[in-house]
Design an enzyme around this catalytic site. Structure first.
Site, short mmCIF file in Angstrom:
data_model
loop_
_atom_site.label_atom_id
_atom_site.label_comp_id
_atom_site.label_asym_id
_atom_site.label_seq_id
_atom_site.Cartn_x
_atom_site.Cartn_y
_atom_site.Cartn_z
N TYR A 132 6.52 -2.72 -5.02
CA TYR A 132 5.61 -3.75 -4.51
C TYR A 132 6.15 -5.12 -4.90
O TYR A 132 6.57 -5.33 -6.02
CB TYR A 132 4.21 -3.55 -5.11
CG TYR A 132 3.24 -4.68 -4.82
CD1 TYR A 132 2.55 -4.74 -3.62
CD2 TYR A 132 3.04 -5.69 -5.75
CE1 TYR A 132 1.66 -5.78 -3.36
CE2 TYR A 132 2.15 -6.73 -5.50
CZ TYR A 132 1.47 -6.77 -4.30
OH TYR A 132 0.61 -7.81 -4.04
N HIS A 133 6.12 -6.07 -3.96
CA HIS A 133 6.72 -7.39 -4.16
C HIS A 133 5.66 -8.40 -4.56
O HIS A 133 4.73 -8.69 -3.81
CB HIS A 133 7.39 -7.84 -2.86
CG HIS A 133 8.45 -8.89 -3.05
ND1 HIS A 133 8.22 -10.07 -3.71
CD2 HIS A 133 9.76 -8.91 -2.67
CE1 HIS A 133 9.33 -10.79 -3.72
NE2 HIS A 133 10.27 -10.12 -3.10
N GLY A 134 5.78 -8.96 -5.76
CA GLY A 134 4.86 -10.01 -6.21
C GLY A 134 5.22 -11.36 -5.64
O GLY A 134 6.25 -11.52 -4.96
#
Length: 339
Positions: A132-134
């Site tokens: 998951y990309h913050g």
């Protein structure tokens, strides 16, 4: 009336100090300023309100500064080892390990960084890590550092095209060197497949910049119809390892949820939504159960399976919606209690 008062005041001034006080009051009345104390109180209030706002927008730039310090170190390292380059097959190993130690220390001090499930990363052989990309993927930097330190391996990474379009010059050349040393690629499927077939680890976020800018504290996965990563895994016949970092959105948040910035990105592909935060919240990275290669599964089916696996990590380890204060208080929890 004020002229009469001022003349009276001046006439009654018996010394220099009294005279200056009279002049000051006269200037205040002439300029319409009133009481200086009132304006100082207003200024103090404005500073009290806007200083915290300024800080949360300045802190993310500290990460950029750390990146440039890393680049500076690489340039110094390169100059120092130029004569050794012809005699050494792994010139950059020392630089990678040094920077990995520095970034791991930053994670431990600022975020109390933990990683759970590191044993799922193979000591040898290929694997595809999907994460998951913050708003700022600093958790992924910490992960890369741990792979280098604990596994003695370099994990290749897929980054957005805009990183490779930074103009040449001091900054452009610096980022180019940083990307090369840490094996960052812009993501053609053929290049990804080749890296995996050569036995490397490869990290990719299907959500990319869109997920970074437009996801929020409810942690939606914005993968759209991206299936390329699944086809890469099928073509290279490797295992996929899902990854998610708890409280990532509480560390850094984006204003990409505002309609203007979303329109700007979709229309011109400009990732310019402001990022704020840098809060020292607790970060815990979780690696999910590996998804082995299955010759009978399609790319669409595999992509959906991986998405459900990452969503499962979010559902299990992240309270929705995320809360900055709660994430800060988690720094004081000595041990994580699995749900």
């Amino acid at each position: 009336m004020s002229e009469v008062v001022n003349q009276s005041c001046l006439a009654g001034a018996e010394d220099t100090i009294s005279f200056l006080v009279c002049v000051l009051h006269a200037c205040e009345e002439w300029a319409g300023l009133g009481q200086v104390e009132d304006y100082l109180s207003v200024l103090e209030y404005l500073l009290w309100v806007f200083t915290p706002l300024a800080v949360v927008f300045i802190l993310p730039f500290l990460i950029v500064i750390l990146l440039y310090l890393s680049i500076l170190f690489l340039h110094v390292y390169k100059r120092k080892n130029q004569l050794r380059e012809a005699y050494c097959n792994n010139l950059w190993d020392g630089a990678r390990k040094t920077l990995a130690t520095l970034w791991d220390g930053h994670g431990a001090i600022w975020h109390g960084y933990e990683i759970h499930g590191m044993e799922k990363i193979p000591a040898q052989g290929a694997a595809l890590i999907v994460y998951y990309h913050g708003a700022i993927p600093i958790d992924y930097y910490y992960f890369l550092a741990n792979v280098i330190i604990q596994k003695g391996r370099t994990c290749h990474s897929v980054a957005d095209h805009f990183l490779f379009k930074i103009p040449e010059g001091v900054s452009g050349a610096g980022f180019k060197l940083l990307l090369e040393v840490f094996s960052v690629m812009h993501g053609p499927q053929e290049e990804c497949v080749q890296a995996l077939r050569n036995g490397h680890l490869l990290g990719i976020s299907p959500g990319g910049v869109r997920e970074a800018l437009f996801s929020d504290e409810t942690y939606p996965l914005l993968w759209g119809k991206r299936r390329g990563f699944a086809q890469v895994a099928i073509d290279s016949q490797v295992t996929i390892i899902p990854m998610f970092t708890q409280n990532l959105r509480e560390g850094f948040r984006s204003l990409g949820t505002l309609r203007f910035f979303r329109w700007l990105y979709e229309r011109f592909r400009l990732p310019v939504a402001p990022v704020y935060g840098g809060f020292p919240v607790k970060f815990r990275t979780f690696l999910g159960d590996p998804i082995p290669y299955d010759p009978d599964i399609t790319a669409n089916e595999l992509a959906e399976k991986v998405k459900q696996s990452v969503q499962g990590l979010i559902d299990k380890h992240q309270q929705i919606p995320g809360n900055i204060l709660r994430a800060l208080l988690e720094r004081f929890h000595s041990k994580y209690k699995d749900k």
